[in-house]
Design an enzyme around this catalytic site. Sequence first.
Site, PDB file in Angstrom:
ATOM      1  CG  ASN A 186     -32.598 -21.025  14.613  1.00 39.42           C
ATOM      2  OD1 ASN A 186     -32.156 -20.562  15.671  1.00 39.42           O
ATOM      3  ND2 ASN A 186     -32.771 -20.292  13.525  1.00 39.42           N
TER       4      ASN A 186
ATOM      5  CG  HIS B 215     -39.346 -13.112  12.921  1.00 31.28           C
ATOM      6  ND1 HIS B 215     -39.522 -13.132  11.561  1.00 31.28           N
ATOM      7  CD2 HIS B 215     -38.100 -13.586  13.152  1.00 31.28           C
ATOM      8  CE1 HIS B 215     -38.430 -13.627  10.995  1.00 31.28           C
ATOM      9  NE2 HIS B 215     -37.557 -13.915  11.932  1.00 31.28           N
TER      10      HIS B 215
ATOM     11  CD  GLU C  32     -41.022 -13.834  17.893  1.00 33.74           C
ATOM     12  OE1 GLU C  32     -40.174 -14.490  18.513  1.00 33.74           O
ATOM     13  OE2 GLU C  32     -40.732 -12.956  17.071  1.00 33.74           O
TER      14      GLU C  32
ATOM     15  CB  SER D 267     -36.566 -15.337  17.510  1.00 38.18           C
ATOM     16  OG  SER D 267     -36.567 -13.934  17.316  1.00 38.18           O
TER      17      SER D 267
ATOM     18  CG  ASP E 101     -43.694 -16.740  14.714  1.00 39.05           C
ATOM     19  OD1 ASP E 101     -43.180 -17.855  14.897  1.00 39.05           O
ATOM     20  OD2 ASP E 101     -43.300 -15.933  13.846  1.00 39.05           O
TER      21      ASP E 101
ATOM     22  CG  HIS F 100     -37.424 -19.566  17.996  1.00 39.20           C
ATOM     23  ND1 HIS F 100     -36.222 -19.943  17.450  1.00 39.20           N
ATOM     24  CD2 HIS F 100     -37.812 -18.451  17.320  1.00 39.20           C
ATOM     25  CE1 HIS F 100     -35.885 -19.076  16.501  1.00 39.20           C
ATOM     26  NE2 HIS F 100     -36.835 -18.167  16.403  1.00 39.20           N
TER      27      HIS F 100
ATOM     28  CE  LYS G 219     -36.229 -20.127  12.874  1.00 40.83           C
ATOM     29  NZ  LYS G 219     -37.035 -18.934  12.778  1.00 40.83           N
TER      30      LYS G 219
HETATM   31  C1  LIG Z   1     -37.303 -17.985  11.773  1.00 44.20           C
HETATM   32  C2  LIG Z   1     -38.563 -17.306  12.143  1.00 44.20           C
HETATM   33  C3  LIG Z   1     -39.595 -17.150  11.217  1.00 44.20           C
HETATM   34  C4  LIG Z   1     -39.433 -17.505   9.770  1.00 44.20           C
HETATM   35  O1  LIG Z   1     -39.473 -18.878   9.567  1.00 44.20           O
HETATM   36  P1  LIG Z   1     -38.758 -19.466   8.263  1.00 44.20           P
HETATM   37  O2  LIG Z   1     -39.386 -20.805   8.112  1.00 44.20           O
HETATM   38  O3  LIG Z   1     -37.312 -19.505   8.573  1.00 44.20           O
HETATM   39  O4  LIG Z   1     -39.078 -18.551   7.135  1.00 44.20           O
HETATM   40  C5  LIG Z   1     -40.778 -16.607  11.654  1.00 44.20           C
HETATM   41  N1  LIG Z   1     -40.931 -16.205  12.921  1.00 44.20           N
HETATM   42  C6  LIG Z   1     -39.955 -16.313  13.834  1.00 44.20           C
HETATM   43  C7  LIG Z   1     -40.197 -15.860  15.223  1.00 44.20           C
HETATM   44  C8  LIG Z   1     -38.737 -16.857  13.470  1.00 44.20           C
HETATM   45  O5  LIG Z   1     -37.757 -16.938  14.358  1.00 44.20           O
END
Ligand SMILES: *Cc1c(COP(=O)(O)O)cnc(C)c1O
Length: 379
Positions: free
Chosen positions: A51, A137, A178, A182, A207, A210, A230
């Site tokens: 990522n 997620h 999101e 993801s 969220d 990405h 990421k």
């Molecule tokens: C990776 C991810 C998270 C968690 O983030 P981290 O910083 O890795 O704990 C939260 N939401 C989504 C959609 C993700 O892909």
Amino acid sequence: MTSFERLKAYAEQKLAQLEASGQRRSLTETAREAGGRAARAGRPVISFCDNDYLSLSHDPRVMQAAAEAALAYGAGSGGSRLITGNHPLNSALEARLADLKGTEGARVFGSGFLANLGTIPALVGKGDTIVMDELAHACMHGGARLSGAEVRLFRHNDVADAARQMRGAGGQVLLLTETVFSMDGDLAPLSELGALAEATGAWLMTDDAHGLGITKQDNPAQIQMGTLSKAVGGYGGYVCGPAPLMDLLTSRARSFVYTTGLPPSVLAAAIAALDIIQAEPERRAKASRHAALFCELMGLPAPESVIVPIIIGPEAEAMRVSAALLERGYLVTAIRPPTVPAGTARLRVTFATGHEEADIRAFAGALKDIMEQACAAIS
Ligand SMILES: *Cc1c(COP(=O)(O)O)cnc(C)c1O
């Protein structure tokens, strides 16, 4: 049997169940390098599944910032941000994030996972309703469950279904989605969801794990969380929104209050990476070009982000294609249920700034070869 022996027997029996249902997971040592390269169990590979979309984890300027901060301020923060862990780099990073998102404030958390786990229960509780995209997620599901609010899922990216789920909802409604999904790399209909929230008095929380640094969607959400692990290339999570909400999180988000602040090196790396993201938009353009070229070569629809799913279906087949790619020096781990819905085991292929065009062409050629052989074997 002793307690120790019973514990071992318990773990072994659970593992056997996971093995039988194909859900046992295991770790493989992976040492990442610059340019999308890695050593996977000692063998050199080009990674198409991490990522680190802008390849900032290995940018010398980001590495230097982390190293200098560690040498200047120590390896750890020594405590929760409410005790000794609030190094000034936290507020510097929060100011950068609020500026980037155009919000009144930002709060930095230990990770994106912790940000969701703490923020959702600080916003809603028993008697309230969470209406969330079914593909959100695991940590949004986790935060939703912890909150005690009623959880209703809407069909992926289906705003009409979200509106249906909101009918008769009790208390405050929190709408969760999101920005870039993801596992599929597709975008949420943010303006429609924003309008739905506005029309119904719901709050929209997104969220952007990405999306940050990659997509340029207008985001009407009142609450915008994301991660620094990421495209930002380091580690940590954040929430952006109105100033009083940030103060509320400081007091009420349990995953903020009862956990240690990030090490100064991690904060300094994130600031350096955000500087680069703002100053060098060509990094994003290059990663996007790679995703587009791959889709063109594979005869797939144009991608919406730098994540391209190759849905294979049966888990065993996805594992086989992944193993065949590894044989040829390409790392794309298979993603299996329960991470993705049953019957949609896939390769989640991701593209980065550090790849070169020749990497993409060679990788697409290898994948086509392997998929054609797989089809021939089935028919
Ligand atoms: C990776 C991810 C998270 C968690 O983030 P981290 O910083 O890795 O704990 C939260 N939401 C989504 C959609 C993700 O892909």
